[in-house]
Design a protein around this motif. Structure first.
Motif, mmCIF file in Angstrom:
data_model
loop_
_atom_site.group_PDB
_atom_site.id
_atom_site.type_symbol
_atom_site.label_atom_id
_atom_site.label_comp_id
_atom_site.label_asym_id
_atom_site.label_seq_id
_atom_site.Cartn_x
_atom_site.Cartn_y
_atom_site.Cartn_z
ATOM 1 N N ALA A 141 -1.516 16.839 -4.898
ATOM 2 C CA ALA A 141 -1.295 15.413 -4.366
ATOM 3 C C ALA A 141 0.196 15.289 -3.997
ATOM 4 O O ALA A 141 1.113 15.728 -4.787
ATOM 5 C CB ALA A 141 -1.632 14.357 -5.579
ATOM 6 N N ARG A 142 0.617 14.580 -2.833
ATOM 7 C CA ARG A 142 1.825 14.022 -2.663
ATOM 8 C C ARG A 142 1.849 12.808 -1.787
ATOM 9 O O ARG A 142 0.813 12.526 -1.243
ATOM 10 C CB ARG A 142 2.389 15.178 -1.770
ATOM 11 N N VAL A 143 2.872 12.309 -1.900
ATOM 12 C CA VAL A 143 3.319 10.792 -1.277
ATOM 13 C C VAL A 143 3.295 11.002 0.080
ATOM 14 O O VAL A 143 3.991 11.875 0.737
ATOM 15 C CB VAL A 143 4.225 10.181 -1.738
ATOM 16 N N VAL A 144 2.781 10.087 1.049
ATOM 17 C CA VAL A 144 2.743 10.020 2.491
ATOM 18 C C VAL A 144 4.219 9.134 2.604
ATOM 19 O O VAL A 144 3.943 8.101 2.506
ATOM 20 C CB VAL A 144 1.493 9.499 3.065
ATOM 21 N N ASP A 145 4.894 9.627 3.556
ATOM 22 C CA ASP A 145 6.184 8.872 3.827
ATOM 23 C C ASP A 145 5.823 8.133 4.914
ATOM 24 O O ASP A 145 5.415 8.536 6.296
ATOM 25 C CB ASP A 145 7.360 9.876 4.199
ATOM 26 N N TYR A 146 6.203 6.788 5.074
ATOM 27 C CA TYR A 146 5.724 5.794 6.012
ATOM 28 C C TYR A 146 6.794 6.209 7.288
ATOM 29 O O TYR A 146 6.661 5.746 8.257
ATOM 30 C CB TYR A 146 5.950 4.293 5.596
ATOM 31 N N ASP A 147 8.048 6.772 7.096
ATOM 32 C CA ASP A 147 9.189 6.654 7.982
ATOM 33 C C ASP A 147 9.190 5.611 8.678
ATOM 34 O O ASP A 147 9.404 5.311 9.895
ATOM 35 C CB ASP A 147 8.630 7.897 9.008
ATOM 36 N N LEU A 148 9.632 4.468 7.872
ATOM 37 C CA LEU A 148 10.201 3.295 8.345
ATOM 38 C C LEU A 148 11.481 3.270 8.801
ATOM 39 O O LEU A 148 12.499 3.547 7.935
ATOM 40 C CB LEU A 148 9.729 2.215 7.128
ATOM 41 N N GLU A 157 -8.384 13.724 2.760
ATOM 42 C CA GLU A 157 -8.581 12.665 2.169
ATOM 43 C C GLU A 157 -7.335 11.694 2.057
ATOM 44 O O GLU A 157 -5.975 12.448 1.800
ATOM 45 C CB GLU A 157 -9.132 12.616 0.827
ATOM 46 N N LEU A 158 -7.389 10.474 2.330
ATOM 47 C CA LEU A 158 -6.091 9.712 2.041
ATOM 48 C C LEU A 158 -6.473 8.893 0.764
ATOM 49 O O LEU A 158 -7.543 8.252 0.307
ATOM 50 C CB LEU A 158 -6.268 8.477 2.958
ATOM 51 N N LEU A 159 -5.265 8.969 -0.420
ATOM 52 C CA LEU A 159 -5.568 8.232 -1.442
ATOM 53 C C LEU A 159 -4.665 6.831 -1.235
ATOM 54 O O LEU A 159 -3.438 6.944 -1.488
ATOM 55 C CB LEU A 159 -5.256 9.094 -2.672
ATOM 56 N N SER A 160 -5.336 5.878 -1.268
ATOM 57 C CA SER A 160 -4.452 4.545 -1.208
ATOM 58 C C SER A 160 -4.268 4.006 -2.538
ATOM 59 O O SER A 160 -5.490 3.849 -3.185
ATOM 60 C CB SER A 160 -5.052 3.583 -0.018
ATOM 61 N N PHE A 161 -2.954 3.466 -2.768
ATOM 62 C CA PHE A 161 -2.575 2.632 -3.992
ATOM 63 C C PHE A 161 -2.154 1.250 -3.920
ATOM 64 O O PHE A 161 -1.131 1.210 -3.406
ATOM 65 C CB PHE A 161 -1.962 3.508 -4.699
ATOM 66 N N ALA A 162 -2.906 0.328 -3.887
ATOM 67 C CA ALA A 162 -2.594 -1.111 -3.824
ATOM 68 C C ALA A 162 -1.702 -1.652 -4.668
ATOM 69 O O ALA A 162 -2.478 -1.638 -6.064
ATOM 70 C CB ALA A 162 -3.598 -2.124 -3.188
ATOM 71 N N VAL A 163 -0.367 -1.842 -4.747
ATOM 72 C CA VAL A 163 0.197 -2.329 -5.823
ATOM 73 C C VAL A 163 0.688 -4.031 -5.659
ATOM 74 O O VAL A 163 0.952 -4.168 -4.644
ATOM 75 C CB VAL A 163 1.727 -1.657 -5.718
ATOM 76 N N LEU A 188 0.694 -1.240 -0.197
ATOM 77 C CA LEU A 188 -0.170 0.007 0.160
ATOM 78 C C LEU A 188 0.929 1.133 -0.015
ATOM 79 O O LEU A 188 1.904 1.308 0.748
ATOM 80 C CB LEU A 188 -0.937 -0.037 1.240
ATOM 81 N N ILE A 189 0.499 2.178 -0.961
ATOM 82 C CA ILE A 189 1.320 3.350 -0.948
ATOM 83 C C ILE A 189 0.081 4.501 -0.741
ATOM 84 O O ILE A 189 -0.956 4.224 -1.362
ATOM 85 C CB ILE A 189 1.858 3.733 -2.338
ATOM 86 N N PHE A 190 0.355 5.411 0.148
ATOM 87 C CA PHE A 190 -0.682 6.650 0.409
ATOM 88 C C PHE A 190 -0.201 7.877 -0.147
ATOM 89 O O PHE A 190 0.858 8.155 0.185
ATOM 90 C CB PHE A 190 -0.944 6.612 2.042
ATOM 91 N N LEU A 191 -1.353 8.577 -0.702
ATOM 92 C CA LEU A 191 -0.837 9.931 -1.105
ATOM 93 C C LEU A 191 -2.105 10.687 -0.384
ATOM 94 O O LEU A 191 -3.320 10.080 0.187
ATOM 95 C CB LEU A 191 -1.268 10.030 -2.689
ATOM 96 N N THR A 192 -1.821 12.083 -0.228
ATOM 97 C CA THR A 192 -2.877 12.858 0.270
ATOM 98 C C THR A 192 -2.930 14.120 -0.541
ATOM 99 O O THR A 192 -1.896 14.185 -1.571
ATOM 100 C CB THR A 192 -2.557 13.429 1.761
ATOM 101 N N ALA A 193 -3.941 14.814 -0.582
ATOM 102 C CA ALA A 193 -4.089 16.002 -1.531
ATOM 103 C C ALA A 193 -4.908 17.177 -0.694
ATOM 104 O O ALA A 193 -5.274 17.004 0.326
ATOM 105 C CB ALA A 193 -4.699 15.653 -2.626
ATOM 106 N N ASP A 194 -4.654 18.284 -1.381
ATOM 107 C CA ASP A 194 -5.392 19.739 -0.786
ATOM 108 C C ASP A 194 -6.740 19.776 -1.097
ATOM 109 O O ASP A 194 -7.494 20.621 -0.508
ATOM 110 C CB ASP A 194 -4.379 20.787 -1.178
ATOM 111 N N VAL A 195 -7.104 19.276 -2.240
ATOM 112 C CA VAL A 195 -8.560 19.070 -2.911
ATOM 113 C C VAL A 195 -9.162 17.954 -2.576
ATOM 114 O O VAL A 195 -8.878 16.972 -3.219
ATOM 115 C CB VAL A 195 -8.700 19.724 -4.290
ATOM 116 N N ASP A 196 -10.558 18.113 -2.263
ATOM 117 C CA ASP A 196 -11.167 16.600 -1.814
ATOM 118 C C ASP A 196 -11.730 15.936 -3.264
ATOM 119 O O ASP A 196 -12.266 16.814 -4.235
ATOM 120 C CB ASP A 196 -12.442 17.061 -1.116
ATOM 121 N N LEU A 197 -11.799 14.709 -3.499
ATOM 122 C CA LEU A 197 -12.016 14.117 -4.593
ATOM 123 C C LEU A 197 -13.313 13.087 -4.158
ATOM 124 O O LEU A 197 -14.283 12.804 -5.086
ATOM 125 C CB LEU A 197 -11.058 12.965 -4.846
ATOM 126 N N CYS A 198 -13.539 12.679 -2.861
ATOM 127 C CA CYS A 198 -14.591 11.953 -2.535
ATOM 128 C C CYS A 198 -15.459 12.210 -1.326
ATOM 129 O O CYS A 198 -16.338 11.531 -0.947
ATOM 130 C CB CYS A 198 -13.963 10.466 -2.560
#
Length: 618
Positions: free
Chosen positions: A513-520, A448-454, A354-364
């Motif tokens: 939109a920008r990628v959320v860093d897991y900070d692992l 919002e969280l935009l999740s992308f399952a790879v 899972l990769i998460f993005l967030t954004a400044d404008v709502d989509l859903c």
């Protein structure tokens, strides 16, 4: 996608969610009145006889049992461990609320110490439904079949009767396509049918989030396709769904509920009843089952055959509890060996990162007033946002050869509305560590969280299923095998970079939109330009895509006709029979296997000139 406000119809009664005003009470009551007409729980005497007993009322078992009952003289007992699906399972937008809780088996994987490091305890959750319809009553309703190459692989292992050209008619047999775009295209329609029992529909509405994702993938150079099941071309597109008139469709609704009552005298659907053992005689012939119900034990006899459709984890568990499996493991569990065969040893699954993005404008995200309006629309005529499920995805290949005919990766985007309470599902469904869920949850409170399952579609890693004990009440021990073969990391850097690249597209820049860093901790110090950075993320957050199969596979345990090798009157028809993965969701392939199983059973009954016996049932 609209977040469900709460359960509108609670199982066993009518309640209105706290978030909904009293003015909606009438509509909630009306919705509760629309429950499926499930058959009554039968009253069956101990030691009753049936022609065929089907174990497991999931996607495969519901179809097989109903088809057999349609033959006329065949008496069928369908034994399901769970209850009827609750009313909320019929609402497509409520698909996620049944992935944990009393309607699931709450399976988890064993920690391997190598993969899924960012999951709590390294443990993967494996949601499997415990209710009539099985996963078909709780999944995303996405209809995919895999690609011809997958079934060429099946044929190499299990024989030519499982090649693409051989299985396609069985996919079509169950399908009643209603998607207007495909219906108008004769090239696409060659792979579909309008005559089956299960509705396969297209999306009736466009949404801002889906349109944005499609445009972004297209800007990256991926073609837009009209049919994600079409084997001749792959790219980005909207999925087909098993949704009928705004309500979930499954083999339970299509074959058990809507089958009418004309076959009810031949089909006995026993719920809340757990099969604990297959009864086997000295000639290695199955002749019945032992069932536990309300703390009582019952025995039911199958005069022609026992069919196991208990699922990828419970089918091998039941076989091993009955003495069918690897000798060393059965003896270790204190179980007498009836038949030695490698049950549980060929588990395969697809890995999801899972990769998460967030954004400044709502989509859903919808304002609360609009959510209420959408709920009213759904209660009134099953239309609007509550009538749909996750709608699109991308199939891609990291192999640059020009003759590639099947994808090796899929990317599935989902928009989670603002302040959705993501933190809870993060723990109960994904099982990420607390600090990750806290970070994602805090973001979701504001954005919002935009999740992308790879998802890698053709992994080579293998796992296994074993018994945790010889107590039927204990869940099996599951080793998912995620990334156990390091070759499965190949391709992930390119596929994950595709998601990262989305933020540079015009449409995604417009929403900030920008990628959320897991900070692992394991990945700190690695550069994004480095393949090892993406492999590190995959190793840490990678988990099961919930597409396991092969634990009782053809070519290892089963014959091409789905019979247990070396046994009599015992057949398996569910995901455990799959000899290799399919590139996509497994629901439609499982239903295809069920259709084949029915034909095999019917053929065997005719070949044996089986004399159907009628016994008192009540």
């Amino acid at each position: 996608m609209v977040a469900p406000l709460a359960h509108v119809c609670a199982a066993g009664g009518s309640t209105v969610a706290n978030a909904v005003s009293a003015a909606l009470h009438f509509f909630a009551v009306a919705q509760c009145m629309m429950r499926e007409p499930w058959p009554e729980q039968p009253k069956i005497m101990n030691e009753s006889h049936f022609d065929i007993i089907v174990v497991g009322g999931g996607s495969a078992g519901s179809l097989i049992a109903s088809r057999l009952a349609e033959l006329g003289d065949v008496t069928v007992l369908l034994v399901e461990a769970g209850p009827d699906p609750p009313s909320e399972s019929m609402v497509p937008a409520y698909k996620d609320i049944l992935k944990s809780g009393p309607y699931t088996w709450n399976f988890t994987s064993s920690t391997d110490g190598n993969s899924s490091k960012a999951l709590e305890g390294g443990v993967q959750h494996q949601p499997r439904s415990r209710m009539l319809g099985g996963r078909g009553s709780a999944n995303e309703m996405v209809y995919t079949r895999g690609f011809p190459h997958d079934f060429h692989t099946w044929a190499d292992i299990a024989g030519p009767t499982w090649d693409w050209n051989a299985v396609l008619p069985y996919f079509k047999k169950t399908q009643r396509l209603t998607d207007t775009t495909i219906l108008k295209n004769p090239v696409l329609m060659a792979y579909h049918s309008v005559e089956g029992e299960m509705t396969v529909s297209g999306s009736k509405q466009t949404t801002k989030d889906v349109d944005t994702f499609l445009n972004a993938f297209n800007e990256l150079g991926f073609p837009i396709v009209d049919d994600m099941t079409y084997p001749g071309r792959f790219g980005a597109g909207r999925f087909l769904h098993t949704i009928r008139d705004g309500r979930r469709d499954s083999t339970a609704t299509a074959f058990i509920s809507r089958a009418g009552f004309e076959n009810r005298g031949k089909l006995f659907v026993l719920r809340n009843s757990v099969v604990t053992q297959i009864l086997i005689d000295s000639n290695k012939t199955a002749y019945g089952v032992k069932v536990s119900r309300e703390d009582e034990s019952f025995i039911y006899y199958a005069d022609f055959e026992v069919v196991l459709s208990a699922g990828v984890f419970n089918t091998p568990k039941l076989l091993m509890l009955s003495g069918i499996g690897p000798r060393n493991h059965l003896e270790e569990m204190g179980i007498d060996v009836v038949h030695e065969v490698p049950v549980g040893e060929s588990l395969h699954d697809q890995a999801m990162v899972l990769i998460f993005l967030t954004a400044d404008v709502d989509l859903c995200t919808l304002p609360k007033a609009e959510q209420h309006i959408e709920m009213i629309k759904y209660m009134y005529n099953q239309s609007g946002a509550f009538s749909s499920s996750d709608s699109m995805g991308l199939y891609m290949s990291t192999d640059k050869n020009s003759d590639v005919t099947a994808p090796d990766f899929a990317i599935y985007p989902v928009c989670t509305p603002k302040n959705f309470g993501f933190r809870n599902g993060c723990r109960s469904i994904i099982n990420f560590q607390k600090h990750i869920c806290d970070k994602l949850g805090a973001i979701n409170e504001e954005k919002e969280l935009l999740s992308f399952a790879v998802v890698k579609l053709n992994p080579v890693s293998k796992g296994n299923v074993k018994l945790a004990s010889n107590d039927p009440k204990d869940n099996p021990s599951i080793y998912s095998g995620t990334f156990s073969d390091p070759r499965d990391y190949e391709g992930y850097p390119e596929a994950m970079r595709t998601v990262y690249s989305l933020v540079n597209t015009t449409v995604m820049k417009q929403i900030g939109a920008r990628v959320v860093d897991y900070d692992l901790p394991d990945c700190n110090g690695l550069k994004v330009e480095d393949d090892n950075y993406f492999k590190c993320i995959a190793q840490n957050v990678g988990t099961s895509a919930w597409r396991a199969g092969g634990s009782v596979s053809m070519g290892a345990v089963l014959t091409p006709r789905l019979k247990v090798e070396g046994m009599q009157k015992l057949r398996v028809a569910d995901a455990s029979a799959m000899p290799a993965t399919v590139r996509g969701n497994v629901e439609a392939p499982v239903i295809m296997i069920a259709e084949r199983a029915f034909d095999y059973i019917n053929e065997d009954m005719k070949a044996a000139s089986y004399d159907f016996m009628v016994y008192a049932r009540a």
